[in-house]
Design a protein around this motif. Structure first.
Motif, PDB file in Angstrom:
ATOM      1  N   ILE A 235       0.843  -1.196   0.000  1.00  0.00           N
ATOM      2  CA  ILE A 235       0.000   0.000   0.000  1.00  0.00           C
ATOM      3  C   ILE A 235       0.880   1.249   0.000  1.00  0.00           C
ATOM      4  O   ILE A 235       1.710   1.450   0.891  1.00  0.00           O
ATOM      5  CB  ILE A 235      -0.907   0.016   1.246  1.00  0.00           C
TER       6      ILE A 235
ATOM      7  N   SER B 119       1.354   5.364   0.298  1.00  0.00           N
ATOM      8  CA  SER B 119       0.675   6.455   1.011  1.00  0.00           C
ATOM      9  C   SER B 119      -0.138   7.273   0.017  1.00  0.00           C
ATOM     10  O   SER B 119       0.113   7.234  -1.199  1.00  0.00           O
ATOM     11  CB  SER B 119       1.706   7.354   1.688  1.00  0.00           C
ATOM     12  N   ASN B 120      -1.091   8.006   0.552  1.00  0.00           N
ATOM     13  CA  ASN B 120      -1.941   8.858  -0.272  1.00  0.00           C
ATOM     14  C   ASN B 120      -1.082   9.735  -1.192  1.00  0.00           C
ATOM     15  O   ASN B 120      -1.257   9.743  -2.422  1.00  0.00           O
ATOM     16  CB  ASN B 120      -2.815   9.709   0.668  1.00  0.00           C
TER      17      ASN B 120
ATOM     18  N   ASP C 154      -4.438   0.624  -8.083  1.00  0.00           N
ATOM     19  CA  ASP C 154      -4.998  -0.164  -6.983  1.00  0.00           C
ATOM     20  C   ASP C 154      -3.857  -0.870  -6.262  1.00  0.00           C
ATOM     21  O   ASP C 154      -3.006  -1.490  -6.912  1.00  0.00           O
ATOM     22  CB  ASP C 154      -5.960  -1.235  -7.501  1.00  0.00           C
TER      23      ASP C 154
ATOM     24  N   MET D  30      -7.857   3.138   5.803  1.00  0.00           N
ATOM     25  CA  MET D  30      -7.659   1.749   6.176  1.00  0.00           C
ATOM     26  C   MET D  30      -7.692   1.655   7.693  1.00  0.00           C
ATOM     27  O   MET D  30      -7.594   2.645   8.395  1.00  0.00           O
ATOM     28  CB  MET D  30      -6.305   1.261   5.691  1.00  0.00           C
TER      29      MET D  30
ATOM     30  N   SER E 173      -6.113   0.273  -1.354  1.00  0.00           N
ATOM     31  CA  SER E 173      -6.283   1.690  -1.662  1.00  0.00           C
ATOM     32  C   SER E 173      -6.490   1.842  -3.159  1.00  0.00           C
ATOM     33  O   SER E 173      -6.077   0.978  -3.941  1.00  0.00           O
ATOM     34  CB  SER E 173      -5.058   2.502  -1.218  1.00  0.00           C
ATOM     35  N   LYS E 174      -7.151   2.924  -3.532  1.00  0.00           N
ATOM     36  CA  LYS E 174      -7.417   3.189  -4.946  1.00  0.00           C
ATOM     37  C   LYS E 174      -7.156   4.667  -5.200  1.00  0.00           C
ATOM     38  O   LYS E 174      -7.621   5.525  -4.431  1.00  0.00           O
ATOM     39  CB  LYS E 174      -8.865   2.850  -5.270  1.00  0.00           C
ATOM     40  N   THR E 175      -6.416   4.941  -6.236  1.00  0.00           N
ATOM     41  CA  THR E 175      -6.078   6.320  -6.580  1.00  0.00           C
ATOM     42  C   THR E 175      -6.382   6.532  -8.048  1.00  0.00           C
ATOM     43  O   THR E 175      -6.025   5.688  -8.878  1.00  0.00           O
ATOM     44  CB  THR E 175      -4.585   6.590  -6.327  1.00  0.00           C
TER      45      THR E 175
ATOM     46  N   HIS F  66      -8.684   9.692  -4.197  1.00  0.00           N
ATOM     47  CA  HIS F  66      -7.941   8.669  -3.465  1.00  0.00           C
ATOM     48  C   HIS F  66      -8.820   8.148  -2.346  1.00  0.00           C
ATOM     49  O   HIS F  66      -9.495   8.916  -1.657  1.00  0.00           O
ATOM     50  CB  HIS F  66      -6.642   9.240  -2.862  1.00  0.00           C
TER      51      HIS F  66
ATOM     52  N   ALA G 218      -9.376   4.547   0.558  1.00  0.00           N
ATOM     53  CA  ALA G 218      -8.828   3.327   1.142  1.00  0.00           C
ATOM     54  C   ALA G 218      -9.946   2.574   1.843  1.00  0.00           C
ATOM     55  O   ALA G 218     -10.980   3.148   2.206  1.00  0.00           O
ATOM     56  CB  ALA G 218      -7.725   3.663   2.135  1.00  0.00           C
ATOM     57  N   GLN G 219      -9.725   1.292   2.009  1.00  0.00           N
ATOM     58  CA  GLN G 219     -10.758   0.442   2.584  1.00  0.00           C
ATOM     59  C   GLN G 219     -10.088  -0.722   3.300  1.00  0.00           C
ATOM     60  O   GLN G 219      -9.006  -1.175   2.902  1.00  0.00           O
ATOM     61  CB  GLN G 219     -11.659  -0.100   1.465  1.00  0.00           C
TER      62      GLN G 219
ATOM     63  N   ILE H 115     -14.780   2.291  -0.897  1.00  0.00           N
ATOM     64  CA  ILE H 115     -14.099   3.357  -1.642  1.00  0.00           C
ATOM     65  C   ILE H 115     -15.170   4.303  -2.183  1.00  0.00           C
ATOM     66  O   ILE H 115     -16.074   3.879  -2.908  1.00  0.00           O
ATOM     67  CB  ILE H 115     -13.294   2.759  -2.822  1.00  0.00           C
TER      68      ILE H 115
END
Lengths: 482, 454
Positions: free
Chosen positions: B3, B5-6, B30, B116, B156-158, B168, B170-171, B289
């Protein structure tokens, strides 16, 4: 790459593993789809990664990470150690140690035989084919959606194990379909060619050319529209001649899954379910009529699970599952071979890509052809019987007994020919009784291999591919419902 | 560590967008970290400590004066690998159709925060193994065996595009599931699952206790005739109903193509007044998300308000085409699939499950459905099996276990016959994926068409 797989094995052994194997997998795909005149899907996914499996004191551990040839050497040690740590930490929760059936460390290469490399066919030609096929289904105003699709998949894998396995395989699979969906009179009906969701085979572009997507598409449009006006399939008990594509699904659901050893030993009971088959049935249980002989064959020409070795490095094999109606064998991996009464694994262990640990899987499994010509079989069948084909929907219980399938179309047999068209034929039954009712199977000229590209099993869910060969067959006393 | 970071993820996507020669580019990243242990009667059977990336490039390029688009993905964040994926997308786009002129890539958006759960991310194999030992001991004490899954996943998804969109999210998901069963292939089973974003909030002892108790009660099931019964569906069974509807009825594409039974029925009171169904990705019990495959914010969207259909969910394309609000339920584009709800929440009612049962004179309590599949889309006719404990309700009481049954039932018709809604929401999932938030339901006249011998 082979050296990196070997390095992963050595790292796991160095960490303390009793056994280790590693698979490096490169997966390249091309997915193209046309829907109602537009290129609606154009994707070319690629992935590359490493999966390491270790055993420590009879408990598995598995770890996986993505990588590239350029940096995989940096990734390998960490992945191997994480796999070892999982096995070590979970060992105390294990009641009895896993024991693997013996297998030599095989060394070799396997490449899917192909005539025309599908990845070398120009994109222009592929898209043109899909556009022409999709356009050709719009022959009636009732057709509300036309779809054509093409999927190509190239899986290259390198395997190594602490028992000396060193294997390299390149598996190439192709698939396509054209589908018409019509809506009229309150009904939505679909027809697909060559099969629901696509006909998939191992091999090259030559299979796509042979499918005649453009030539067959108008018939799909006509039949989908005609089905909207067709009466519903009558209910009651009928003689049924089942076409190859639906019969392939019937084999998959009611013979393939029930004979997977992990289901039989309740290791799948929390998700996909178990099986009515018990280990002691092998050799004596009557699974179907004398006409029913089913053979597992991971060497089958054009089969989706045709390969050199499975994902535990066990060579491909050919063996009977049902012989003249009697249950003769099971689908096993190295963990379950002895439970099934075999000294060696049948080589039915597969993992989806690099990201998943291998589990028991159906391999290519076919109903061997009989001696009937289809025309002769129709002529031998009473008026009012139903010729049924085309997958629409399916469901089967958690022990693989009670099933219900809805197909795309049925034709009433009249004067030895397919006559009146019916929509939504839905038949249901119980596995042993259904196969006991099989009294005729068509000849090798009618035998065709159908691919299942999306078999889901395992928790977390994994996808695997396999094929089922079948010729049309006749079944007596089949129950049709609405 | 998979993962990013943002800031790192956004910077990576922005740099890829800047490198793209396409007129318009969208990059999605992802990241997934997953640890699971599957177990059966003899302990852990499979496990994995794994991570993966998916980097997707959606590009639009001018060909003969018109923009065309395509997509390609790769599974690493290696610069060369990502560049190759971008190149594949550019080649594919040359063969695509012109995109709709009224559908440019979306611009800047405000995305609500999501995060998260660190405890979920850090949960160890030893901790998972300890739960498995507890489950097996409890089953053993009742003369039963057990199987199931313990899993912790963070992702996470960006999404960044050349129109200035940055999204952005996260889950986290933690789950413990257990199936208790009789050995010897009797077919007697019962299952429970506890799911939460935070592993600390899983109620594993309750899941174990409920599973063992139900499996013990499910022993020696009796034959039962098929037919129509009043049923009380436990949340896992309700989830199969709702998930079936989610992909067959509530999307704008099915709606427009006359493939949904809800076509042309916006505003019509189709179902009982108490039925309120919404899609709510930010529900406090199980957030996801908060944006869709194009980075559009996923709006809390009513689907059924007091039994009336309020309209389909949309994406950018279908919202523009039908003149509706973009509810942010699209898939990654280009895709042949239309928008779908992904976080269904069926509003709770006012009765406990026990009260729902008490109102049934002669019916069935259904724990779970198995292998549910769509037979007919216009009426949403589904078939499937009961599983995990099916019981007779007589005189308002659960009296005895019965064999499993196959239903062949229109979901639309079933919803018209809802006579009671449970007062507790559960995260519940069905075979083959998907989860919803739902209570128990009481439904009259539920049609079973055959039975099994177990």
């Amino acid at each position: 790459m082979q050296q990196l797989a070997q390095l992963a094995v050595e790292e796991a052994l160095r960490a303390g593993a009793d056994y280790a194997d590693a698979r490096i997998v490169r997966l390249s795909q091309e997915q193209l789809g046309v829907r109602n005149g537009k290129l609606s899907m154009a994707d070319a996914p690629e992935e590359f990664g490493l999966g390491v499996r270790v055993m420590k004191q009879g408990c598995w551990g598995f770890a996986a990470a993505p990588g590239l040839p350029s940096d995989l050497a940096d990734v390998v040690p960490g992945v191997a150690r994480r796999a070892y740590k999982a096995a070590r930490d979970l060992g105390p929760a294990r009641r009895t140690p896993i024991q693997l059936a013996a297998e030599a460390g095989h060394v070799g290469e396997y490449h899917t035989p192909i005539q025309i490399d599908p990845f070398r066919v120009s994109l222009r030609d592929k898209v043109d084919l899909l556009r022409r096929a999709e356009a050709a289904v719009h022959v009636r105003s009732e057709v509300v959606a036309g779809e054509s699709m093409l999927g190509l998949r190239r899986e290259e894998q390198w395997q190594a194990s602490s028992e000396g396995a060193s294997l390299h395989q390149v598996l190439v699979r192709v698939g396509a379909h054209v589908t018409a969906t019509a809506s009229a009179h309150g009904h939505v009906e679909t027809r697909s060619h060559p099969a629901y969701g696509g006909q998939y085979l191992s091999g090259g572009w030559e299979h796509i050319e042979a499918m005649q997507l453009v030539e067959t598409a108008p018939r799909m449009g006509e039949e989908a529209a005609a089905l909207c006006s067709a009466p519903p399939c009558p209910t009651g008990e009928f003689t049924m001649i089942l076409g190859g594509s639906q019969l392939a699904l019937q084999i998959h659901e009611s013979v393939g899954h029930p004979t997977e050893a992990d289901r039989i030993f309740d290791h799948e009971i929390d998700f996909a379910g178990s099986s009515f088959v018990r280990p002691e049935m092998v050799g004596t249980h009557r699974y179907g009529s004398d006409q029913v002989t089913l053979e597992a064959n991971s060497q089958l020409a054009h089969g989706l699970d045709t390969r050199g070795w499975d994902d535990e490095g066990v060579p491909s094999q050919r063996w009977p599952i049902v012989d003249k109606g009697i249950l003769k064998g099971l689908l096993t991996d190295r963990e379950w071979a002895s439970g099934a009464g075999d000294e060696r694994s049948r080589g039915s262990s597969r993992a989806e890509g690099w990201y998943n640990p291998p589990i028991v899987r159906i391999t290519n499994l076919s109903l061997l052809p009989g001696g009937w010509d289809l025309q002769a079989l129709l002529a031998d069948t009473e008026d009012g019987a139903l010729l049924v084909d085309g997958i629409r929907t399916w469901s089967i219980d958690q022990r693989r007994l009670n099933f219900q399938f809805t197909c795309q179309a049925a034709w009433e047999v009249q004067d030895g020919k397919p006559g009146r068209l019916y929509r939504q034929p839905t038949y249901q039954g119980s596995t042993p009784a259904f196969w006991a009712g099989c009294d005729a199977v068509c000849s090798p000229e009618h035998f065709q291999v159908f691919g299942v590209p999306n078999c889901g099993k395992g928790n977390p869910y994994q996808i695997a591919e396999m094929s089922h060969g079948a010729a049309p067959a006749r079944f007596r006393g089949v129950s049709f419902i609405h | 560590m998979s993962i990013l970071s943002n800031d790192h993820a956004v910077e990576l996507c922005q740099s890829l967008v800047q490198q793209s020669p396409a007129d318009q580019t969208e990059v999605t990243l992802d990241c997934v970290e997953d640890r699971f242990v599957r177990y059966a009667c003899d302990g852990p059977t499979q496990n994995a400590d794994r991570e993966k990336y998916a980097v997707a490039f959606r590009v639009r390029i001018p060909v003969d004066g018109q923009l065309r688009e395509a997509r390609a993905t790769c599974g690493t964040i290696d610069p060369d690998d990502m560049r190759a994926a971008m190149d594949r997308a550019l080649v594919l786009a040359e063969h695509a159709d012109p995109v709709d002129s009224d559908r440019p890539m979306g611009g800047p958006v405000t995305i609500p925060g999501s995060a998260m759960e660190r405890p979920t991310q850090d949960h160890t194999f030893r901790e998972k193994g300890a739960w498995i030992v507890e489950a097996q001991a409890a089953a053993h004490r009742a003369g039963l065996l057990s199987a199931g899954l313990v899993q912790t996943t963070v992702l996470s998804k960006t999404l960044v595009n050349s129109a200035g969109r940055v999204a952005h999210g996260a889950q986290a998901r933690a789950s413990f599931s257990m199936t208790a069963y009789e050995g010897g292939g009797s077919g007697v089973t019962a299952s429970s699952e506890t799911v939460h974003a935070s592993v600390d909030r899983l109620d594993v002892p309750s899941a174990i206790r409920q599973t063992v108790e139900r499996a013990a009660k499910a022993r020696h099931p009796e034959p039962i005739d098929p037919g129509e019964y009043t049923v009380v569906l436990m949340p896992q069974a309700v989830s199969a109903l709702l998930l079936g509807m989610s992909y067959a009825g509530f999307g704008a594409q099915e709606y427009h193509e006359s493939r949904s039974p809800l076509c042309g029925r916006v505003g019509e009171r189709l179902f009982p007044d108490g039925l309120c169904l919404m899609d709510d990705v930010r529900h406090e019990l199980y957030p996801g998300i908060p944006f869709d495959g194009e980075g559009s914010p996923t709006l809390r969207t009513d689907l059924l308000r007091h039994g009336a259909f309020t309209g389909p969910v949309t994406d950018a394309h279908w919202a523009a085409r039908l003149g509706l609000t973009n509810t942010g339920h699209g898939h990654s584009q280009p895709s042949p699939r239309g928008p779908e709800p992904r976080h269904l929440v069926l509003a709770p009612g006012h009765q406990s499950t026990e009260q729902l049962i008490a109102g049934v004179e002669n019916g069935l309590l259904v724990s779970q459905f198995h292998y549910t599949n769509l037979m007919e889309p216009r009426e949403m006719v589904f078939t499937g099996m009961t599983r995990g404990g099916t019981f007779r309700i007589e005189g308002g009481r659960v009296t005895r276990p019965v064999h499993n049954l196959r239903f062949t039932q229109s979901w639309v018709q079933a919803l018209t016959r809802v006579r009671g809604i449970g007062n507790q929401l559960h995260v519940a999932g069905a075979l083959f994926g998907g989860e919803v938030l739902c209570p128990s339901l009481r439904i009259d006249g539920f049609r079973f068409t055959s039975t099994t011998a177990f």
